[in-house]
Design a protein around this motif. Sequence first.
Motif: not given
Lengths: 185, 185, 185, 185, 185, 185
Positions: C156, C160-162
């Motif tokens: 996390a 993460s994305d982005p």
Amino acid sequence: MNSPVRVNGFVCKNPLEVNADDFFKAANLDKPRVPNKVGSNVTLINVMQIAGLNTLGISIARIDYAPLGQNPPHTHPRATEILTVLEGTLYVGFVTSNQPAPNRNKFLSKVLNKGDVFVFPVGLIHFQFNPNPHQPAVAIAALSSQNPGAITIANAVFGSDPPISDDVLAKAFQVEKNTIDYLQD
Amino acid sequence: MNSPVRVNGFVCKNPLEVNADDFFKAANLDKPRVPNKVGSNVTLINVMQIAGLNTLGISIARIDYAPLGQNPPHTHPRATEILTVLEGTLYVGFVTSNQPAPNRNKFLSKVLNKGDVFVFPVGLIHFQFNPNPHQPAVAIAALSSQNPGAITIANAVFGSDPPISDDVLAKAFQVEKNTIDYLQD
Amino acid sequence: MNSPVRVNGFVCKNPLEVNADDFFKAANLDKPRVPNKVGSNVTLINVMQIAGLNTLGISIARIDYAPLGQNPPHTHPRATEILTVLEGTLYVGFVTSNQPAPNRNKFLSKVLNKGDVFVFPVGLIHFQFNPNPHQPAVAIAALSSQNPGAITIANAVFGSDPPISDDVLAKAFQVEKNTIDYLQD
Amino acid sequence: MNSPVRVNGFVCKNPLEVNADDFFKAANLDKPRVPNKVGSNVTLINVMQIAGLNTLGISIARIDYAPLGQNPPHTHPRATEILTVLEGTLYVGFVTSNQPAPNRNKFLSKVLNKGDVFVFPVGLIHFQFNPNPHQPAVAIAALSSQNPGAITIANAVFGSDPPISDDVLAKAFQVEKNTIDYLQD
Amino acid sequence: MNSPVRVNGFVCKNPLEVNADDFFKAANLDKPRVPNKVGSNVTLINVMQIAGLNTLGISIARIDYAPLGQNPPHTHPRATEILTVLEGTLYVGFVTSNQPAPNRNKFLSKVLNKGDVFVFPVGLIHFQFNPNPHQPAVAIAALSSQNPGAITIANAVFGSDPPISDDVLAKAFQVEKNTIDYLQD
Amino acid sequence: MNSPVRVNGFVCKNPLEVNADDFFKAANLDKPRVPNKVGSNVTLINVMQIAGLNTLGISIARIDYAPLGQNPPHTHPRATEILTVLEGTLYVGFVTSNQPAPNRNKFLSKVLNKGDVFVFPVGLIHFQFNPNPHQPAVAIAALSSQNPGAITIANAVFGSDPPISDDVLAKAFQVEKNTIDYLQD
């Protein structure tokens, strides 16, 4: 354990003195237990064994079943139960409440093999039975309360202290008093 | 009632269309009911009768008892019950859960006269019995859920659909199968 | 599963069509799983697998640990976890929150053997590590929600994305940006 | 009652000493009460009268209404109320909160006859009025808290101790200060 | 917003389509508002403005007070409120419920300066008043529900639609009907 | 404060002695605070500062941000947070949990200007960053618990007492042990 301070009736510890042992129990849940007279044994780890569970809403149990043994019809007044089979096979089920037909007292059952998971909703009467005449069974169950309670129907109805009047029970179960007396023995 | 929108399984109404009738039921709770085969009749007003009760956590019932009639041993899986006697006398009680002795399956009972109040804690097996052989009794009870559920022990254990195996029940109640078959009839 | 009616975002079934399969999952919790890159595998049975769990507040998981494998530091945003060891040994722990000293970010840990039980309170960062270089370990864990969620800290924060800006993370972790970039790879 | 141990501010009893009297009150709810100056009398049986109610979330009351008497506009800060009429007729109602028009402060009312049931949702201002100039009325009400609280609007706004400033109230009610002073007398 | 799927009466979004805007509102809480006729203006950001708040149990508000303006006596049926003063001075208070004397309808009040914090417990009647004849005041308040509700006593009691009968209110407030009619205008 | 009686671990006062100060704190939330090493300062007013908050489920905080300062990635184990910007600009965001792709560890972010409102759901990792190199920023945040807790990820993972083993962390974060040692310094 002598502290006068309790939450939910259980002793509270000074936060400064809390340590890992307050969240731990050497419970030996890997060890088989001697079955009781109906062929099962429930080892429940709840807030009585692990003080740190207080207010956290969960507990865990190992259940042993002798061949043809059962965890007899019972309810948990304050918890839903989820169970998985570790060894053997279990025939499990619960009965729905007094809903309008066709759902009135519907008996939902299933045969569970190793690795299967089943749910017993809060407050409903349920049981597990080991149908194998030669092999024991083992399950792990979890309950959605740190103090779920358990009410074994046979014991609470026919074995309470003092006994419920056989007049009341004879009418409730629509049988003769001597049948009730036989059940109460 | 045809709306696809439900909360807790019950239809939700557009707030703009809510009116006093959504909080009302002409329930005739003042009228005696014909007792069932064990001599009682429960008229429960819950979220099925008053849609506005949804999420509000309460319901109310009138209970009629024939002379020597009873509201037989049962539990409410999602509610505590509080009861007051309107007419006659009631012998009431509940059984505690499988606690360590000396509290294991302790039967707590009381004779209630008109105007007395008694509490049945959530999920515990309880009953009310009218000990008077000549006079009916009436109570008002309230329950801490808009959908408390009720499980009559005799019906759920010995009258489910389909029946629980008499093998299982014979062992659970420590009696012969023909006693179970008799109870299941 | 195409019904427009949902509670908690999950499809609701007509009560008349509920059957035992709504409370059951052939989950194969007895079978070992292939560990992921940090040497563990969590098989969670929650409301996504058993629709009947909705609103009932519990779920269960099998966790496999490779030799020297770990279930890395993570939290459950909506559940307390209780765990018992089925096979092998686990070194487990959690870190307390930003309380005043001396309790600030206190790390409470314990070595668990087969049959031991440990509790991870709701929302706290915790992990389990198999210290044995030769043997796998297995645990059963239960969580106090039908949809507990899990947040693996490494993923996390650094995956993460982005991605979260490395400027922000460099300052948060008090290191150079190239260390963050390395962690984010 | 001298125990230093309390939950929710109420004394907790050693479970070993609990008996049926902890769930019982000889409340005389069958007996009429003398009405107060607005023509009503509420006899509430809550956790103050029955210690066993603690944490169980319910209470019950008898309400007497003199001819043309009322249980004046009030709220329960912690409970929904459900009511049934035992004797006479009641004109009842509640006012919705400051929602957008056309639901803003909508007054929903109903005339209740013997045996009718009505619900007053948690926190809303409501009242009951006996429109019959010759006959008293009686109701049984249940509340979804063991300690629901009650706030009589007239007393809390115009009769508090010490009084709320008449400057504040004059502006709040958009009247002259002497009107407020009159209301405060 | 046209979805037929709702939880708590509010539209639910497909989790795959959730984005940051579902947790955001360009609310302009930094901007003064025009006071209403009693000299205040509440700008509440709740689940109606931020859909992502649903089930999360919190909301926030800016409150503007004209010189000598007030947020008049009101309750929140489903929330406790905590408030801090950003600009100016506030005289605030709440009234306890109908407890036994000497706590019956006790008025607890305090003068708050910039940076002070005060709590209004759930369901109790409270108000804020700006005692400064020349300067406005501003506060930020937070409430423990995503949909707390608000009931302004003057409006709900004397301005409902339709009006509550002046017969009922005259007796409730122990004044003549023409005083009630004056309050209802 | 020496009373042996506690609820949730906090001292309970005799209701007869409760006064306005039990709901009040001269918290100076209008005053800037000196930022910590990552450029922020959180002044939380919870049940430790205001005893009357106990059981009421809310708290409030002022947060100061230095130019380029941040309230670094953290979680609240028992609360949702709602925040509004009083001064300056904030870049804020949170990361979703380990859901199935494409929602796995999705980073949702937003730039907030004065008066904007944003929500951080319970238990999710979130941060606020002041992107302005010259001006400080200030926010007011409210949390849905009287004791929300806070876990700063960097401190709990890399700064706990005692430290988590660098073997465990190296594997968890998929880096060399010397990188972990650098982070732990």
